[in-house]
Design an enzyme around this catalytic site. Structure first.
Site, PDB file in Angstrom:
ATOM      1  N   HIS A   1       2.819  10.888   0.525  1.00  0.00           N
ATOM      2  CA  HIS A   1       3.737  10.378   1.550  1.00  0.00           C
ATOM      3  C   HIS A   1       5.215  10.482   1.151  1.00  0.00           C
ATOM      4  O   HIS A   1       6.049  10.828   1.974  1.00  0.00           O
ATOM      5  CB  HIS A   1       3.411   8.911   1.854  1.00  0.00           C
ATOM      6  CG  HIS A   1       1.990   8.690   2.271  1.00  0.00           C
ATOM      7  ND1 HIS A   1       1.522   9.073   3.514  1.00  0.00           N
ATOM      8  CD2 HIS A   1       0.926   8.157   1.623  1.00  0.00           C
ATOM      9  CE1 HIS A   1       0.232   8.769   3.613  1.00  0.00           C
ATOM     10  NE2 HIS A   1      -0.150   8.211   2.472  1.00  0.00           N
TER      11      HIS A   1
ATOM     12  N   GLU B   1       0.657   7.937  -3.751  1.00  0.00           N
ATOM     13  CA  GLU B   1       1.559   7.572  -2.650  1.00  0.00           C
ATOM     14  C   GLU B   1       2.787   8.477  -2.617  1.00  0.00           C
ATOM     15  O   GLU B   1       3.249   8.866  -1.552  1.00  0.00           O
ATOM     16  CB  GLU B   1       1.962   6.099  -2.740  1.00  0.00           C
ATOM     17  CG  GLU B   1       0.816   5.131  -2.462  1.00  0.00           C
ATOM     18  CD  GLU B   1       0.209   5.279  -1.072  1.00  0.00           C
ATOM     19  OE1 GLU B   1       0.960   5.364  -0.086  1.00  0.00           O
ATOM     20  OE2 GLU B   1      -1.037   5.309  -0.971  1.00  0.00           O
TER      21      GLU B   1
ATOM     22  N   HIS C   1       0.859  -1.190   0.000  1.00  0.00           N
ATOM     23  CA  HIS C   1       0.000   0.000   0.000  1.00  0.00           C
ATOM     24  C   HIS C   1       0.896   1.240   0.000  1.00  0.00           C
ATOM     25  O   HIS C   1       0.807   2.054  -0.894  1.00  0.00           O
ATOM     26  CB  HIS C   1      -0.940  -0.026   1.210  1.00  0.00           C
ATOM     27  CG  HIS C   1      -1.928   1.109   1.222  1.00  0.00           C
ATOM     28  ND1 HIS C   1      -2.958   1.209   2.108  1.00  0.00           N
ATOM     29  CD2 HIS C   1      -2.021   2.208   0.448  1.00  0.00           C
ATOM     30  CE1 HIS C   1      -3.668   2.310   1.877  1.00  0.00           C
ATOM     31  NE2 HIS C   1      -3.109   2.944   0.878  1.00  0.00           N
TER      32      HIS C   1
END
Ligand SMILES: *[C@@H]1O[C@H](CO)[C@@H](O)[C@H](O)[C@H]1NC(C)=O
Ligand SMILES: *[C@@H]1O[C@H](CO)[C@@H](O)[C@H](O)[C@H]1NC(C)=O
Ligand SMILES: *[C@@H]1O[C@H](CO)[C@@H](O)[C@H](O)[C@H]1NC(C)=O
Length: 244
Positions: free
Chosen positions: A116, A112, A58
Site C-alpha cells: 500500500h 503494508e 492495520h
C-alpha cells in the site's frame, strides 16, 4: 509479416502501458484500525503484547471509487527498509504491532509498505517510507477508536451485545462521516462475531469523507444479530488509569 509483428508488439506494449496507468489511479485513503483480539481469530499462534491497551493500526490504503480495491504493489524498486523508520520502531511496536510470533517482526510493516505505501508516494504527506509510517501513527492518535467508541457508550465487555447499525450511527455522530466496520467470527474460542476493524476514509488532504462510496454499508458485521467487543486482557483494566 514484419508489420504484423510490429503491431502485436505495439498492442502488447500499449496494453501494458494503459494497465500501468489505470492500475495506479486512486482517489482516497482508507485508514484501517483493528481490534487485536479479533485479529487473533485469524491466525495461530497470536500474541497481544501487554503494552497494547487499545486498537492497533492495520494500514493506510490508497483506495479507488469505482474498483473494489485500490492499487497495490506500485513500486517494486522501492523495497521496505527498516533503517528508514528506525526512529519509529518503539511506537510501531506499541500501536502497529505484528501479533504473529511465528513471522518476522518486520514482516507486517514490510507488507503494508510494499503493498500500500508504495502506492501513496504521489501524496506529499506520504511521499516516502518514513512519512508513510509517521502518518499512520499520527492518524492513530487523532482518530482514537477506543475513545471514539467509548464516547458513545461502546466499551469492551464480555457480555455487552452491540448492533451493527447502532455502531455505524455512533461512529457517524462522532466523526461526522460514515465509517465502516468489519467483524470476524471467532470459531476457536467464543463462537461469536467479534468487532474486528474500523475503516475511516479520507481524501488526499486527509479530510474525512464517507466510506460507503457506493451508498450502501459494505460491512461484514451481522445485520440482524449482535456482535461482541471483548476486553483485550482479561482481569486488566482496558484503560490505563495512570495516564488519565
Ligand atoms: C520507485 O522507487 C524508486 C526508488 O525509491 C524511485 O526512484 C522512483 O521514483 C519510484 N517510482 C515511482 C513511479 O514512484
Ligand atoms: C486512546 O484513548 C484512550 C482513552 O482515552 C487512552 O487511554 C489511550 O491512551 C488513547 N490511545 C492513544 C494511542 O492515544
Ligand atoms: C437498528 O436496527 C434495529 C432492527 O434491526 C432497529 O430496531 C433500530 O431502530 C436500528 N437502529 C438504528 C440507529 O438505526
Amino acid at each position: 509479416m514484419k508489420m504484423a509483428r510490429f503491431l502485436v508488439i505495439s498492442i502488447v506494449f500499449l496494453f501494458g502501458f494503459i494497465n500501468m496507468c489505470t492500475a495506479k489511479e486512486w482517489s482516497y485513503f482508507t485508514y484501517a484500525q483493528q481490534w487485536p483480539l479479533a485479529v487473533c481469530t485469524e491466525h495461530d499462534p497470536c500474541v497481544i503484547p501487554q503494552s497494547m491497551v487499545g486498537w492497533g493500526i492495520h494500514g493506510l490504503w490508497p483506495s479507488a471509487d469505482s474498483l473494489s480495491k485500490g492499487p497495490e504493489n506500485c513500486n517494486k524498486s522501492w523495497p521496505f527498509d527498516i533503517k528508514s523508520i528506525e526512529s519509529l520502531v518503539p511506537d510501531l511496536k506499541k500501536y502497529w504491532p505484528n501479533l504473529y510470533p511465528d513471522t518476522k517482526e518486520n514482516s507486517f510493516w514490510e507488507h503494508e509498505w510494499e503493498k500500500h505505501g508504495t502506492c501513496a508516494t504521489s501524496v506529499p504527506a506520504t511521499s516516502n517510507e518514513l512519512k508513510y509510517f509517521q502518518m499512520g501513527l499520527m492518524l492513530h492518535a487523532k482518530y482514537n477508536i477506543t475513545k471514539i467508541l467509548m464516547n458513545q457508550g461502546i466499551l469492551p465487555s464480555n457480555t455487552a451485545r452491540y448492533m451493527t447499525n447502532e455502531t455505524e450511527s455512533a461512529l457517524k455522530r462522532e466523526l461526522g462521516v460514515e465509517a465502516m466496520i468489519e467483524c470476524a467470527y471467532d470459531k476457536k474460542k467464543t463462537q461469536k462475531q467479534l468487532l474486528y476493524e474500523v475503516f475511516i476514509c479520507m481524501n488526499k488532504d486527509f479530510k474525512l469523507i464517507d466510506c460507503n462510496r457506493e451508498g450502501e454499508s459494505q460491512t461484514t458485521c451481522p445485520k440482524h444479530e449482535p456482535f461482541f467487543y471483548p476486553p483485550l486482557h482479561p482481569g486488566q483494566p482496558m484503560i490505563d488509569i495512570s495516564v488519565i
